[in-house]
Design an enzyme around this catalytic site. Sequence first.
Site, PDB file in Angstrom:
ATOM      1  N   LYS A  13     -10.091   1.618  -7.305  1.00 12.34           N
ATOM      2  CA  LYS A  13     -10.791   2.418  -5.460  1.00 12.34           C
ATOM      3  C   LYS A  13     -10.178   3.950  -5.426  1.00 12.34           C
ATOM      4  CE  LYS A  13      -9.963  -0.819  -2.880  1.00 12.34           C
ATOM      5  NZ  LYS A  13      -9.433  -2.186  -3.990  1.00 12.34           N
ATOM      6  N   ARG A  88     -13.440  -5.087   4.842  1.00 12.90           N
ATOM      7  CA  ARG A  88     -12.582  -6.429   3.906  1.00 12.90           C
ATOM      8  C   ARG A  88     -13.169  -7.599   3.875  1.00 12.90           C
ATOM      9  NH1 ARG A  88      -7.988  -2.996   1.588  1.00 12.90           N
ATOM     10  NH2 ARG A  88      -6.668  -4.950  -0.238  1.00 12.90           N
ATOM     11  N   ARG A 125       1.121  -0.501 -12.262  1.00 17.05           N
ATOM     12  CA  ARG A 125       1.623   0.540 -11.440  1.00 17.05           C
ATOM     13  C   ARG A 125       2.549   0.607 -10.972  1.00 17.05           C
ATOM     14  NH1 ARG A 125      -3.581   0.367  -6.800  1.00 17.05           N
ATOM     15  NH2 ARG A 125      -2.453  -1.309  -5.932  1.00 17.05           N
ATOM     16  N   ARG A 137       5.369  -0.339  -4.885  1.00 26.04           N
ATOM     17  CA  ARG A 137       4.860  -0.807  -3.116  1.00 26.04           C
ATOM     18  C   ARG A 137       5.173  -2.732  -3.215  1.00 26.04           C
ATOM     19  NH1 ARG A 137      -1.769  -0.390  -2.726  1.00 26.04           N
ATOM     20  NH2 ARG A 137      -1.143  -2.052  -1.934  1.00 26.04           N
ATOM     21  N   ARG A 148      -3.778 -11.640  -2.274  1.00 23.55           N
ATOM     22  CA  ARG A 148      -4.621 -10.544  -2.772  1.00 23.55           C
ATOM     23  C   ARG A 148      -5.951 -10.364  -2.811  1.00 23.55           C
ATOM     24  NH1 ARG A 148      -1.146  -5.694  -4.659  1.00 23.55           N
ATOM     25  NH2 ARG A 148      -2.788  -3.917  -3.664  1.00 23.55           N
TER      26      ARG A 148
HETATM   27  P1  AMP Z   1      -4.498  -1.533  -0.454  1.00 23.07           P
HETATM   28  O1  AMP Z   1      -3.726  -0.797  -0.836  1.00 23.07           O
HETATM   29  O2  AMP Z   1      -5.866  -1.097   0.124  1.00 23.07           O
HETATM   30  O3  AMP Z   1      -4.846  -2.408  -1.279  1.00 23.07           O
HETATM   31  O4  AMP Z   1      -3.839  -2.389   0.977  1.00 23.07           O
HETATM   32  C1  AMP Z   1      -2.970  -3.431   1.119  1.00 23.07           C
HETATM   33  C2  AMP Z   1      -2.881  -3.711   1.834  1.00 23.07           C
HETATM   34  O5  AMP Z   1      -2.724  -3.482   3.367  1.00 23.07           O
HETATM   35  C3  AMP Z   1      -4.219  -5.251   2.095  1.00 23.07           C
HETATM   36  O6  AMP Z   1      -3.291  -6.291   0.931  1.00 23.07           O
HETATM   37  C4  AMP Z   1      -4.075  -5.349   2.823  1.00 23.07           C
HETATM   38  O7  AMP Z   1      -2.352  -6.508   3.249  1.00 23.07           O
HETATM   39  C5  AMP Z   1      -3.468  -4.130   4.088  1.00 23.07           C
HETATM   40  N1  AMP Z   1      -4.828  -3.615   4.227  1.00 23.07           N
HETATM   41  C6  AMP Z   1      -5.820  -2.860   3.651  1.00 23.07           C
HETATM   42  N2  AMP Z   1      -7.074  -1.836   4.312  1.00 23.07           N
HETATM   43  C7  AMP Z   1      -7.327  -3.618   4.809  1.00 23.07           C
HETATM   44  C8  AMP Z   1      -8.105  -3.753   6.081  1.00 23.07           C
HETATM   45  N3  AMP Z   1      -9.423  -3.066   5.686  1.00 23.07           N
HETATM   46  N4  AMP Z   1      -8.590  -5.302   6.308  1.00 23.07           N
HETATM   47  C9  AMP Z   1      -7.493  -6.297   6.310  1.00 23.07           C
HETATM   48  N5  AMP Z   1      -6.072  -5.578   5.657  1.00 23.07           N
HETATM   49  C10 AMP Z   1      -6.119  -4.151   5.279  1.00 23.07           C
END
Ligand code: AMP
Length: 190
Positions: A13, A88, A125, A137, A148
Amino acid sequence: MRLVMLGPPGAGKGTQGERLAKRFDIPQLSTGDMLRAAVKAETPVGRAAKEVMAAGGLVGDEIVIGCVDERLCESDARNGFILDGFPRTISQAESLDKLLENNALTAVIELLVDEELLLDRVEKRARDAIARGEIPRSDDNPETMRKRLQSYRESTSALSRFYGIQGRLVSINGTRDVDVVTADILGALS
Ligand code: AMP
Protein backbone atom coordinates in the site's frame (compact mmCIF):
# COMPACT_ATOMS: atom_id res chain seq x y z
CA MET A 1 -8.65 11.57 -7.58
CA ARG A 2 -9.68 10.35 -4.13
CA LEU A 3 -8.28 6.89 -3.49
CA VAL A 4 -8.06 4.39 -0.66
CA MET A 5 -5.33 1.74 -0.62
CA LEU A 6 -6.65 -1.43 0.99
CA GLY A 7 -4.73 -4.57 1.88
CA PRO A 8 -2.93 -6.40 4.69
CA PRO A 9 0.37 -5.17 6.15
CA GLY A 10 3.16 -5.71 3.64
CA ALA A 11 0.81 -5.78 0.62
CA GLY A 12 2.49 -2.73 -0.92
CA LYS A 13 0.00 0.00 0.00
CA GLY A 14 2.78 2.42 0.95
CA THR A 15 4.92 1.71 -2.11
CA GLN A 16 2.06 1.88 -4.60
CA GLY A 17 0.45 4.82 -2.78
CA GLU A 18 3.68 6.80 -3.08
CA ARG A 19 3.86 6.14 -6.82
CA LEU A 20 0.22 7.11 -7.37
CA ALA A 21 0.68 10.25 -5.27
CA LYS A 22 3.56 11.33 -7.55
CA ARG A 23 1.66 10.39 -10.70
CA PHE A 24 -1.46 12.39 -9.76
CA ASP A 25 0.34 15.07 -7.74
CA ILE A 26 -1.79 14.54 -4.66
CA PRO A 27 -0.72 13.77 -1.08
CA GLN A 28 -0.39 10.25 0.30
CA LEU A 29 -1.97 10.20 3.73
CA SER A 30 -0.82 7.26 5.84
CA THR A 31 -2.49 6.89 9.24
CA GLY A 32 0.39 4.61 10.29
CA ASP A 33 2.86 7.45 9.56
CA MET A 34 0.64 9.99 11.34
CA LEU A 35 0.42 7.76 14.42
CA ARG A 36 4.16 6.95 14.42
CA ALA A 37 4.90 10.71 14.27
CA ALA A 38 2.50 11.27 17.18
CA VAL A 39 4.18 8.50 19.20
CA LYS A 40 7.60 10.03 18.50
CA ALA A 41 6.41 13.52 19.46
CA GLU A 42 4.73 12.08 22.58
CA THR A 43 1.47 13.91 21.90
CA PRO A 44 -1.75 12.78 23.65
CA VAL A 45 -2.68 10.83 20.48
CA GLY A 46 0.77 9.23 20.45
CA ARG A 47 0.54 8.26 24.11
CA ALA A 48 -2.88 6.67 23.51
CA ALA A 49 -1.68 4.77 20.42
CA LYS A 50 1.81 3.63 21.44
CA GLU A 51 1.08 0.36 23.23
CA VAL A 52 -1.68 -0.76 20.88
CA MET A 53 0.60 -0.23 17.89
CA ALA A 54 3.50 -2.07 19.50
CA ALA A 55 1.18 -5.02 20.14
CA GLY A 56 -0.09 -5.06 16.55
CA GLY A 57 -3.67 -4.09 17.44
CA LEU A 58 -5.86 -1.36 16.01
CA VAL A 59 -5.86 2.11 17.51
CA GLY A 60 -9.35 3.35 18.52
CA ASP A 61 -11.60 4.54 15.72
CA GLU A 62 -12.20 7.95 17.31
CA ILE A 63 -8.50 8.75 17.54
CA VAL A 64 -7.73 7.70 13.98
CA ILE A 65 -10.81 9.37 12.49
CA GLY A 66 -9.82 12.59 14.30
CA CYS A 67 -6.33 12.46 12.70
CA VAL A 68 -7.77 11.90 9.22
CA ASP A 69 -10.44 14.57 9.60
CA GLU A 70 -7.79 17.12 10.56
CA ARG A 71 -5.47 16.09 7.73
CA LEU A 72 -8.17 16.15 5.04
CA CYS A 73 -8.94 19.76 5.95
CA GLU A 74 -5.43 20.86 4.93
CA SER A 75 -5.24 22.69 1.62
CA ASP A 76 -3.06 20.12 -0.21
CA ALA A 77 -5.81 17.50 0.12
CA ARG A 78 -8.42 19.67 -1.55
CA ASN A 79 -7.76 18.31 -5.06
CA GLY A 80 -7.49 14.71 -4.03
CA PHE A 81 -5.54 12.29 -1.84
CA ILE A 82 -4.46 8.73 -1.39
CA LEU A 83 -5.39 7.21 1.94
CA ASP A 84 -2.99 4.46 2.99
CA GLY A 85 -4.00 2.32 5.99
CA PHE A 86 -7.34 4.06 6.49
CA PRO A 87 -10.12 3.02 6.81
CA ARG A 88 -9.44 -0.21 8.66
CA THR A 89 -12.89 -0.79 10.15
CA ILE A 90 -16.44 -0.42 8.85
CA SER A 91 -17.00 2.37 11.37
CA GLN A 92 -13.97 4.26 9.94
CA ALA A 93 -15.28 3.71 6.41
CA GLU A 94 -18.70 5.08 7.34
CA SER A 95 -17.10 8.10 9.01
CA LEU A 96 -14.98 8.70 5.92
CA ASP A 97 -18.06 8.70 3.70
CA LYS A 98 -19.59 11.31 6.00
CA LEU A 99 -16.41 13.43 6.03
CA LEU A 100 -16.28 13.41 2.23
CA GLU A 101 -19.94 14.39 1.88
CA ASN A 102 -20.56 14.87 -1.86
CA ASN A 103 -16.94 14.25 -2.90
CA ALA A 104 -17.14 10.46 -2.81
CA LEU A 105 -14.10 8.22 -3.23
CA THR A 106 -13.00 7.66 -6.82
CA ALA A 107 -11.91 4.08 -6.13
CA VAL A 108 -10.63 1.70 -3.48
CA ILE A 109 -7.57 -0.22 -4.62
CA GLU A 110 -7.31 -3.57 -2.88
CA LEU A 111 -3.92 -5.30 -3.09
CA LEU A 112 -4.18 -9.08 -2.83
CA VAL A 113 -1.10 -10.92 -1.50
CA ASP A 114 -0.75 -14.36 0.16
CA GLU A 115 0.00 -14.29 3.88
CA GLU A 116 3.25 -16.25 3.57
CA LEU A 117 4.64 -13.65 1.19
CA LEU A 118 3.52 -10.85 3.51
CA LEU A 119 5.62 -12.27 6.37
CA ASP A 120 8.66 -12.46 4.05
CA ARG A 121 8.12 -8.87 2.87
CA VAL A 122 7.82 -7.43 6.36
CA GLU A 123 10.96 -9.30 7.50
CA LYS A 124 12.76 -7.91 4.46
CA ARG A 125 11.51 -4.36 5.25
CA ALA A 126 13.07 -4.69 8.73
CA ARG A 127 16.38 -6.06 7.31
CA ASP A 128 16.52 -3.25 4.70
CA ALA A 129 15.98 -0.60 7.39
CA ILE A 130 18.87 -2.05 9.43
CA ALA A 131 21.09 -2.15 6.30
CA ARG A 132 20.37 1.57 5.76
CA GLY A 133 21.45 2.26 9.35
CA GLU A 134 17.86 2.98 10.44
CA ILE A 135 15.90 1.50 13.31
CA PRO A 136 13.27 -0.88 11.91
CA ARG A 137 9.61 -0.35 12.80
CA SER A 138 8.94 -1.87 16.20
CA ASP A 139 5.96 -3.78 14.76
CA ASP A 140 7.90 -5.30 11.82
CA ASN A 141 8.72 -8.57 13.56
CA PRO A 142 7.16 -12.02 13.03
CA GLU A 143 5.22 -12.09 16.32
CA THR A 144 3.60 -8.65 15.97
CA MET A 145 3.08 -9.25 12.28
CA ARG A 146 0.93 -12.29 13.09
CA LYS A 147 -1.19 -10.08 15.38
CA ARG A 148 -1.44 -7.39 12.67
CA LEU A 149 -2.62 -10.01 10.18
CA GLN A 150 -5.18 -11.21 12.71
CA SER A 151 -6.44 -7.61 13.16
CA TYR A 152 -6.66 -7.36 9.39
CA ARG A 153 -8.66 -10.58 9.07
CA GLU A 154 -10.99 -9.63 11.93
CA SER A 155 -11.65 -5.97 11.15
CA THR A 156 -10.34 -4.82 7.81
CA SER A 157 -11.08 -7.63 5.37
CA ALA A 158 -14.83 -6.84 5.75
CA LEU A 159 -14.12 -3.58 3.93
CA SER A 160 -13.71 -5.40 0.59
CA ARG A 161 -17.38 -6.30 0.79
CA PHE A 162 -18.36 -2.82 2.01
CA TYR A 163 -16.69 -1.13 -0.96
CA GLY A 164 -17.65 -3.94 -3.35
CA ILE A 165 -21.31 -3.21 -2.63
CA GLN A 166 -20.64 0.50 -3.26
CA GLY A 167 -19.13 -0.48 -6.63
CA ARG A 168 -15.81 1.22 -5.82
CA LEU A 169 -13.56 -1.81 -5.25
CA VAL A 170 -10.70 -2.52 -7.67
CA SER A 171 -8.85 -5.74 -6.73
CA ILE A 172 -5.27 -6.05 -7.95
CA ASN A 173 -2.87 -8.99 -7.71
CA GLY A 174 -0.13 -7.49 -5.53
CA THR A 175 2.28 -10.43 -5.64
CA ARG A 176 3.94 -9.33 -8.88
CA ASP A 177 6.75 -6.93 -9.66
CA VAL A 178 6.20 -3.38 -8.30
CA ASP A 179 6.10 -1.81 -11.80
CA VAL A 180 3.60 -4.38 -13.06
CA VAL A 181 1.31 -3.71 -10.09
CA THR A 182 1.52 0.07 -10.67
CA ALA A 183 0.70 -0.38 -14.36
CA ASP A 184 -2.25 -2.57 -13.46
CA ILE A 185 -3.62 0.02 -11.01
CA LEU A 186 -3.20 2.86 -13.53
CA GLY A 187 -4.91 0.75 -16.18
CA ALA A 188 -7.84 0.08 -13.87
CA LEU A 189 -8.14 3.80 -13.04
CA SER A 190 -8.06 5.00 -16.63
P1 AMP B 1 0.55 0.79 9.08
O1 AMP B 1 1.75 1.70 8.96
O2 AMP B 1 -0.59 1.19 8.19
O3 AMP B 1 0.92 -0.68 8.95
O4 AMP B 1 0.01 0.98 10.58
C1 AMP B 1 0.81 0.66 11.69
C2 AMP B 1 -0.07 0.53 12.93
O5 AMP B 1 -0.74 1.78 13.18
C3 AMP B 1 -1.20 -0.48 12.81
O6 AMP B 1 -0.77 -1.81 13.09
C4 AMP B 1 -2.19 0.04 13.84
O7 AMP B 1 -1.77 -0.25 15.15
C5 AMP B 1 -2.06 1.56 13.66
N1 AMP B 1 -3.00 2.06 12.64
C6 AMP B 1 -2.71 2.63 11.44
N2 AMP B 1 -3.81 2.97 10.76
C7 AMP B 1 -4.85 2.62 11.56
C8 AMP B 1 -6.27 2.68 11.42
N3 AMP B 1 -6.84 3.18 10.31
N4 AMP B 1 -7.03 2.21 12.44
C9 AMP B 1 -6.49 1.70 13.56
N5 AMP B 1 -5.16 1.59 13.75
C10 AMP B 1 -4.34 2.04 12.77
